[in-house]
Each structure stands twice: as C-alpha cells, then as structure tokens.
Write a protein that holds these residues in place. Structure first.
Motif, PDB file in Angstrom:
ATOM      1  N   SER A 427      -6.986   3.977   8.263  1.00  0.00           N
ATOM      2  CA  SER A 427      -5.776   3.837   9.052  1.00  0.00           C
ATOM      3  C   SER A 427      -5.260   2.414   9.130  1.00  0.00           C
ATOM      4  O   SER A 427      -4.115   2.196   9.451  1.00  0.00           O
ATOM      5  CB  SER A 427      -5.996   4.377  10.470  1.00  0.00           C
ATOM      6  OG  SER A 427      -6.994   3.637  11.129  1.00  0.00           O
ATOM      7  N   GLU A 428      -6.092   1.413   8.868  1.00  0.00           N
ATOM      8  CA  GLU A 428      -5.599   0.039   8.877  1.00  0.00           C
ATOM      9  C   GLU A 428      -4.876  -0.247   7.559  1.00  0.00           C
ATOM     10  O   GLU A 428      -5.409  -0.891   6.669  1.00  0.00           O
ATOM     11  CB  GLU A 428      -6.739  -0.963   9.079  1.00  0.00           C
ATOM     12  CG  GLU A 428      -7.186  -1.115  10.522  1.00  0.00           C
ATOM     13  CD  GLU A 428      -8.308  -0.169  10.853  1.00  0.00           C
ATOM     14  OE1 GLU A 428      -8.535   0.759  10.071  1.00  0.00           O
ATOM     15  OE2 GLU A 428      -8.951  -0.345  11.897  1.00  0.00           O
ATOM     16  N   ALA A 429      -3.665   0.250   7.446  1.00  0.00           N
ATOM     17  CA  ALA A 429      -2.917   0.119   6.196  1.00  0.00           C
ATOM     18  C   ALA A 429      -1.561  -0.520   6.387  1.00  0.00           C
ATOM     19  O   ALA A 429      -1.005  -1.068   5.445  1.00  0.00           O
ATOM     20  CB  ALA A 429      -2.742   1.494   5.542  1.00  0.00           C
ATOM     21  N   LEU A 430      -1.010  -0.477   7.601  1.00  0.00           N
ATOM     22  CA  LEU A 430       0.378  -0.852   7.791  1.00  0.00           C
ATOM     23  C   LEU A 430       0.625  -2.328   7.534  1.00  0.00           C
ATOM     24  O   LEU A 430       1.599  -2.699   6.885  1.00  0.00           O
ATOM     25  CB  LEU A 430       0.837  -0.485   9.200  1.00  0.00           C
ATOM     26  CG  LEU A 430       2.312  -0.747   9.505  1.00  0.00           C
ATOM     27  CD1 LEU A 430       3.202  -0.165   8.436  1.00  0.00           C
ATOM     28  CD2 LEU A 430       2.673  -0.177  10.853  1.00  0.00           C
ATOM     29  N   ALA A 431      -0.223  -3.206   8.027  1.00  0.00           N
ATOM     30  CA  ALA A 431      -0.025  -4.639   7.812  1.00  0.00           C
ATOM     31  C   ALA A 431      -0.118  -4.973   6.319  1.00  0.00           C
ATOM     32  O   ALA A 431       0.643  -5.793   5.804  1.00  0.00           O
ATOM     33  CB  ALA A 431      -1.049  -5.458   8.599  1.00  0.00           C
ATOM     34  N   THR A 432      -1.036  -4.317   5.611  1.00  0.00           N
ATOM     35  CA  THR A 432      -1.177  -4.563   4.171  1.00  0.00           C
ATOM     36  C   THR A 432       0.056  -4.103   3.417  1.00  0.00           C
ATOM     37  O   THR A 432       0.592  -4.834   2.559  1.00  0.00           O
ATOM     38  CB  THR A 432      -2.425  -3.836   3.627  1.00  0.00           C
ATOM     39  OG1 THR A 432      -3.584  -4.299   4.321  1.00  0.00           O
ATOM     40  CG2 THR A 432      -2.599  -4.102   2.144  1.00  0.00           C
ATOM     41  N   VAL A 433       0.533  -2.893   3.702  1.00  0.00           N
ATOM     42  CA  VAL A 433       1.723  -2.366   3.035  1.00  0.00           C
ATOM     43  C   VAL A 433       2.948  -3.224   3.359  1.00  0.00           C
ATOM     44  O   VAL A 433       3.754  -3.552   2.479  1.00  0.00           O
ATOM     45  CB  VAL A 433       1.963  -0.898   3.437  1.00  0.00           C
ATOM     46  CG1 VAL A 433       3.331  -0.420   2.945  1.00  0.00           C
ATOM     47  CG2 VAL A 433       0.868  -0.012   2.882  1.00  0.00           C
ATOM     48  N   THR A 434       3.087  -3.601   4.628  1.00  0.00           N
ATOM     49  CA  THR A 434       4.203  -4.458   5.029  1.00  0.00           C
ATOM     50  C   THR A 434       4.154  -5.791   4.298  1.00  0.00           C
ATOM     51  O   THR A 434       5.183  -6.316   3.855  1.00  0.00           O
ATOM     52  CB  THR A 434       4.177  -4.701   6.547  1.00  0.00           C
ATOM     53  OG1 THR A 434       4.212  -3.446   7.232  1.00  0.00           O
ATOM     54  CG2 THR A 434       5.364  -5.543   6.983  1.00  0.00           C
ATOM     55  N   GLY A 435       2.954  -6.355   4.149  1.00  0.00           N
ATOM     56  CA  GLY A 435       2.802  -7.606   3.422  1.00  0.00           C
ATOM     57  C   GLY A 435       3.197  -7.476   1.968  1.00  0.00           C
ATOM     58  O   GLY A 435       3.815  -8.384   1.390  1.00  0.00           O
TER      59      GLY A 435
END
Length: 501
Positions: A427-435
């Motif tokens: 689930s910790e994916a949003l910051a990576t995808v946003t980056g």
C-alpha cells in the motif's frame, strides 16, 4: 436487467461530507499552504529576473550602482557583459533547478514511502528556506557574485524542494478517499497557483527596496511554515484514532468512494478497500519498488504526457513576468501582478475539470478536450495586443486550459495511479508513483526552460509559443490510448443504461 457494479455506483458526496472531521480540514489546509510556500519561494526567482539581470550586468538599468560602488569596481566584478548573457544564465539556473528537482522527486517519493512524511516535508521546507536566503539575500548583502556558487545552491534547492509534492499528495491520499477526489484534489492542487500568487504579491511589495528583500521575506515565511508543519501535521487518520480509509465496511457508498479509479475493469465488486500509507498491526505492507511502480498501468503514459505539459506550464511560471516586461515594456512590479491571472485561471480550471471528471468517472477525455482548447488559447495569447486588460483575460483563459490539466495529472490522477488494485499488497505506493509522474514532468520542464531562452534569443517570442503548441499537442498524443479506452467505456456504459431502461 442488472447493471454492472461500475454503473451502479453513485457519487458519494454525502458519504464524503459526513466523514469529514476538523482533522481533515487541518490536514487539507496544512498540506495546501506548505506546498504554497514552497512554490512562493520559486516564484520569487522568476519575478525578480529583471532586477537580477540588471544587477549582474554593467547596465544603465542598474541606476544604484554608481552610488554604491565606483564604476571601475563594479565593472571589474560584474558577472556578464550584457543582458542577453545574463538572461541565458537565468534560463540555465531554471534548468539546473528543475533537473535536480526531477532527480530529487524520484528519490523523495521512495523516501516518503519509508520514513515519516511529516519529518521529510518539514526538513525540506526549512532547509530550502535557508538555501533561498543564502542565494538571494546573503550573497547580495555581502556583494558576493559567483556563477558556480549560484549553480551549486540551486542544485541543493532543487533537491530539497522535491520533498514537498510526493509528501503532501501522500498525506492527502491517506485522509481523502476516491469520493469526489477529482473535485477535492482539483481544489487542493490550487496550492501551487496560490503559492505563485503569494510569491508574486510578496515580491512586488518589497521589490522597490531591492530584490534581496523579496528572497528574504519568502524564505522567512517558508521556514516558519516548516516549523508549523513539524508540530501540527497528522500524516494518517490512525494517529488520532480515526478509522483508516476503507475501514468502514458497513457502508457500500464508502466502499465505492474508496475504490481506485484506475482499477482494472474486471475487478470484482466485493474487493476490499485499502489505505495508502496506513499500516496494519498484524500485516505490515511493504513499500512498492520503483520499477514496480513504473510498470503500473497508465504511469508511463501519464508521466510522458506530464513531461510535455509541465514544460509549458513551468515556462509560464518561470518566464511570464519576464516576457511581459521584455515584450511590452511594462514595469517589473506591474508584470508580476498581471502574471497572477494565469494562476487564477489554473485554480478555476483544475477545480471545474476535476469535478467534471468525477461526474464522468473518467479523467483522460476531460484532459483531452481542455488541451485542445489550450492550443487555441496559446495561439491567441501569442497575438495579444499591448493592453493589460485584454492580456489578463487571455492569460486567465490560457491558465484555465493548461494549468487545470496540469493540476489534475499531478494530484488526482497520481492518486488514482497509486491506488490501483495491483498495489493492494504494497500500500505504500502513492508517494513513489507521484514522484515518478512529477519527476518525469520536471525533466521535461528542465529541458524546456533552456530551450525557451535559446529559442527566444535566436528566433523571438512568437516561436516560443509555437513550441508551446507543439508540446501541448504532444501531451494529447501520449494519452491518446487512454482517451480512446475511456471513451469506449463511456459509450459502453451508456448503451448498457439504455438497454436497462
């Protein structure tokens, strides 16, 4: 005839509003203004380019130089022999900043998914404020002018500022589900435009005292904002004992509200929801890998599209005040204030287009229509007469059709991409995808800033706008597969509704 689950879903505005608490409002405002302050410090640089150029060259524009220093001393220590070379170096600084910012985004997204988002964001804001102070204020007070020193400071500033966007988008994703995400994130993503307006206002207010005070004011406000974020930001609802996104399984509306928009079409309707950065006591999810995030459906296409679109958007951001002063001969402070209308258009565009995409449950067609209008508005703005009211109106329209899609891709669509069914186990994916999305966009913007200064110097401003039209058209080209797929889905859903009646 029973409708598919995707057609049975209704907008969850009532569920969205009923689950808002004062914590949601505080998080919205803190993340909003934290990124606004980061953008304000960037905008300061673009707003004082004329003053910096005159200070770095032995020009007649620098009327204070004979009073403060003998001409011989000034002439022996200036950076550039003429304003053209100074302008080219300013464009180089923009490029250096954006390249380091792009590299930092790829790293910051990964770091943000593994460390406390509040710490990362606060550190980036305070450290960046100090660098801005050194760059624009301290060097001028000490009369220290050195090209390599400026370049090094701007590399560091780009890396530090890159901590902002992935962190604030991830925090917002933790607190706000898919219900009305296009509208909420469209309204919230106005933070960049508000920061531009704030930066332009602060710079124009103190510019008469010297450009160093513009840097001093914005750096001070940003540092104070970083301190407030450190002590006041809550990164997840679990920190105050509130249920995480998707925890309320009794409400089917809430289930639909938190369902990923970018999920696969054949996903089962009873799939359990999940949060982005929340951890479970029994089963702690691992952060998604960089290459895994790149392989998620839509990430590469939207990243390439955003590279073209951010090039255009940031060219207006960095060069609009300079263009108004250079092309029309308007005073720098007046050009700074007039450039605000581009951001006003972007705020309205992002909010309205986000709301429309919520109603349609599709993002790409909304982007395509807006970008087609953007081509026309760019052509019209390139031929704007020497009239401030007319220029402001066309500028706001251009901001509506360019800034709006840019805000959508960098916020709501990035959140959609980071919450697909494929990342439920990580689930910790949003910051990576946003980056990844914003980092790729920043690479395109970095290349663009140098090209803008090069094209302007050799061919003139009209060819700069032709270049913008080409990049905007390329944005539509990159997302064309998604546009076709989503239009087909809309037509298919319409046929099913007609058959069910």
């Amino acid at each position: 005839m029973a409708l598919p689950g995707s057609l049975q879903r209704q907008p969850a505005n009532r569920g969205l509003v009923s689950h808002f608490t004062h914590h949601h409002i505080v998080v919205f405002l803190l993340t909003f203004f934290s990124y606004s302050l980061l953008h304000a410090s960037r905008k300061t640089f673009s707003n004082v380019k004329v003053s910096i150029s005159s200070q770095w060259t032995p020009s007649c524009l620098n009327s204070t130089a004979p009073e403060l220093r003998p001409y011989e001393l000034w002439n022996s220590s200036h950076l550039f022999p003429n304003a053209e070379e100074a302008t080219l170096f300013l464009g180089t600084l923009d490029t250096i900043f954006l390249f380091s910012y792009a590299v930092g985004l790829f790293v910051s997204g990964i770091v943000g998914d593994r460390l406390n988002l509040r710490w990362v964001l606060s550190f980036g804001m305070c450290s960046s404020a100090l660098v801005v102070f050194f760059f624009g204020t301290l060097t001028e007070w000490l009369h220290f002018y050195n090209k390599w020193f400026y370049c090094c400071l701007w590399v560091v500033n780009g890396l530090l500022q890159s901590t902002g966007w992935p962190c604030v988008v991830a925090v917002m994703g933790n607190w706000f589900g898919k219900a009305g995400r296009g509208f909420v994130f469209g309204l919230w993503s106005a933070c960049a435009s508000v920061g531009n307006i704030l930066g332009a206002f602060l710079a124009s207010c103190v510019l008469k005292y010297g450009y160093e005070y513009a840097f001093l004011v914005t750096a001070s406000v940003q540092f104070a904002g970083g301190v407030i974020v450190f002590f006041g930001l809550l990164t997840s609802p679990k920190e105050v004992g509130l249920p995480e996104l998707g925890a309320d399984e009794d409400s089917s509306v809430e289930e639909d509200a938190n369902r990923p928009l970018m999920g696969s079409d054949d996903a089962e309707d009873d799939d359990q929801n999940y949060s982005i950065q929340a951890t479970d006591a029994d089963n702690q999810p691992k952060a998604i890998g960089f290459f895994q995030a790149c392989c998620l459906p839509g990430v590469i296409l939207y990243s390439l599209a955003y590279a073209c679109l951010k090039l255009v958007n940031y060219s207006f951001f960095f060069w609009l005040p300079f263009y108004l002063s250079n092309n029309f001969g308007w005073k720098e402070a007046e050009a700074d204030q007039l450039s605000i209308w581009y951001d006003v258009g972007g705020i309205i565009g992002g909010t309205i287009q986000g709301l429309i995409s919520d109603v349609l449950q599709k993002r790409a067609p909304v982007l395509a229509i807006s970008l087609l209008f953007a081509v026309g508005s760019l052509f019209g703005y390139s031929r704007s007469p020497n009239s401030k009211p007319i220029n402001a109106v066309i500028m706001a329209i251009t901001g509506f059709f360019i800034g709006g899609p840019s805000n959508m891709i960098s916020s709501a669509i990035s959140a959609d991409l980071g919450r697909q069914d494929l990342v439920k186990g990580s689930s910790e994916a949003l910051a990576t995808v946003t980056g990844i999305v914003d980092g790729t966009g920043s690479i395109g913007a970095a290349v663009g800033q140098y090209l803008v200064s090069l094209i302007q110097e050799n061919l003139g401003w009209m060819w700069v706008f032709y270049f913008f039209i080409l990049m905007t058209s390329s944005t539509v080209l990159f997302i064309s597969p998604l546009i076709v797929r989503e239009i087909r889905l809309l037509l298919h859903e319409r046929r099913l509704r007609m058959l069910s009646e």
